[in-house]
Design a protein around this motif. Structure first.
Motif, PDB file in Angstrom:
ATOM      1  N   GLY A 116       0.789  -1.219   0.000  1.00 61.27           N
ATOM      2  CA  GLY A 116       0.000   0.000   0.000  1.00 61.27           C
ATOM      3  C   GLY A 116       0.819   1.265   0.000  1.00 61.27           C
ATOM      4  N   PRO A 117       0.158   2.403  -0.243  1.00 66.29           N
ATOM      5  CA  PRO A 117       0.868   3.683  -0.371  1.00 66.29           C
ATOM      6  C   PRO A 117       1.573   4.124   0.909  1.00 66.29           C
ATOM      7  N   ASP A 118       0.962   3.893   2.066  1.00 66.82           N
ATOM      8  CA  ASP A 118       1.602   4.332   3.313  1.00 66.82           C
ATOM      9  C   ASP A 118       2.937   3.624   3.533  1.00 66.82           C
ATOM     10  N   GLU A 119       2.934   2.302   3.324  1.00 65.18           N
ATOM     11  CA  GLU A 119       4.154   1.526   3.520  1.00 65.18           C
ATOM     12  C   GLU A 119       5.226   1.926   2.513  1.00 65.18           C
ATOM     13  N   PHE A 120       4.846   2.075   1.252  1.00 69.48           N
ATOM     14  CA  PHE A 120       5.818   2.377   0.210  1.00 69.48           C
ATOM     15  C   PHE A 120       6.365   3.792   0.353  1.00 69.48           C
ATOM     16  N   ASN A 121       5.499   4.746   0.662  1.00 66.24           N
ATOM     17  CA  ASN A 121       5.958   6.122   0.833  1.00 66.24           C
ATOM     18  C   ASN A 121       6.843   6.259   2.068  1.00 66.24           C
ATOM     19  N   ALA A 122       6.533   5.487   3.121  1.00 59.68           N
ATOM     20  CA  ALA A 122       7.395   5.491   4.304  1.00 59.68           C
ATOM     21  C   ALA A 122       8.774   4.932   3.972  1.00 59.68           C
ATOM     22  N   TYR A 123       8.805   3.911   3.113  1.00 61.04           N
ATOM     23  CA  TYR A 123      10.081   3.354   2.668  1.00 61.04           C
ATOM     24  C   TYR A 123      10.874   4.402   1.892  1.00 61.04           C
ATOM     25  N   GLY A 124      10.206   5.163   1.034  1.00 56.05           N
ATOM     26  CA  GLY A 124      10.873   6.220   0.282  1.00 56.05           C
ATOM     27  C   GLY A 124      11.461   7.281   1.210  1.00 56.05           C
ATOM     28  N   ARG A 125      10.725   7.631   2.285  1.00 57.55           N
ATOM     29  CA  ARG A 125      11.244   8.608   3.241  1.00 57.55           C
ATOM     30  C   ARG A 125      12.430   8.049   4.017  1.00 57.55           C
TER      31      ARG A 125
END
Length: 237
Positions: free
Chosen positions: A55-64
């Motif tokens: 999901g977007p939350d997990e992936f965006n957190a990985y990017g951060r």
């Protein structure tokens, strides 16, 4: 009767010994080591890419996290730029050695064989073209998902949405799929070749090394292709 005179042979100029970088073996070792560095990056990269399925939350957190990894010892972005510099050095060294070794092969036999027959696998014959495809893709990939230059619907700080935007276009999918197939073929031959250069191969281990090379190529190619396929089928949106 005329006496034959002997002319003293001119001493042949001595060539200075080749350095590690100047020798063919040295360049092959540089190619092997730089290739393994890039392979390690690809393994880490595909693991990170698969986070898109959470999901977007997990992936965006990985990017951060990529931007702050190493904190608080390192400042934001330092570790990421360190990885980028190491990877860039590996890519440049790999490409330069590949070009120079290719030129040496051509100079060693400037005339073509009279009887042409295939003596190598498909992956071996396409290593050079595959390398060019991968090099062009790296430029595209940076412009697409790093600088967001060619990604029309890109959003800064939203890697999940940017991935979906990229693979929602036909040209984005064609470029990515073509490049990942080239990567798979490159890994298949390159891993086995690097093992031979670094002395890991022998008559007993060759079969196992080829199996590992095939397995790595298959798993990494499937892992990378899973993301655009998921976007195309609506599994990731």
């Amino acid at each position: 009767m005329a006496l034959a005179t002997r002319t003293a042979a001119k001493p042949s100029p001595t060539r200075p010994p080749r350095t590690f970088w100047g020798s063919t073996l040295g360049k092959k070792i540089v190619m092997a080591v730089s290739g393994l560095i890039m392979l390690g990056y690809l393994v880490a990269h595909v693991v990170g890419n698969l986070k898109v399925f959470f999901g977007p939350d997990e992936f965006n957190a990985y990017g951060r996290w990529l931007r702050v990894m190493g904190a608080p010892v390192l400042h934001e972005g330092w570790a990421l730029w360190g990885v980028r510099i190491l990877l860039l050095a590996a890519v440049v060294a790999h490409a330069v050695c590949a070009y120079q070794l290719s030129r040496r092969d051509i100079k060693a036999r400037p005339t073509a064989y009279v009887h042409k027959r295939r003596r190598a696998s498909y992956a071996t014959r396409t290593m050079r073209w595959g390398g060019i495809i991968i090099a062009l893709f790296i430029v595209w990939h940076i412009l697409d998902l790093t600088t967001l230059t060619v990604n029309e619907n890109a959003q800064h700080g939203r890697p999940y949405e940017n991935v979906v935007a990229t693979f929602s276009t036909w040209y984005g999918n064609v470029i990515y799929v073509t490049a990942m197939l080239a990567v798979g073929l490159h890994i298949r031959h390159g891993f086995w070749s690097a093992a031979q250069t670094l002395g890991a191969g022998n008559a007993r281990r060759d079969r196992a090394l080829k199996a590992v090379a095939n397995g790595l190529a298959l798993v990494l190619t499937a892992g990378f292709l899973a993301v655009p396929v998921a976007v195309m089928t609506g599994l990731v949106s």
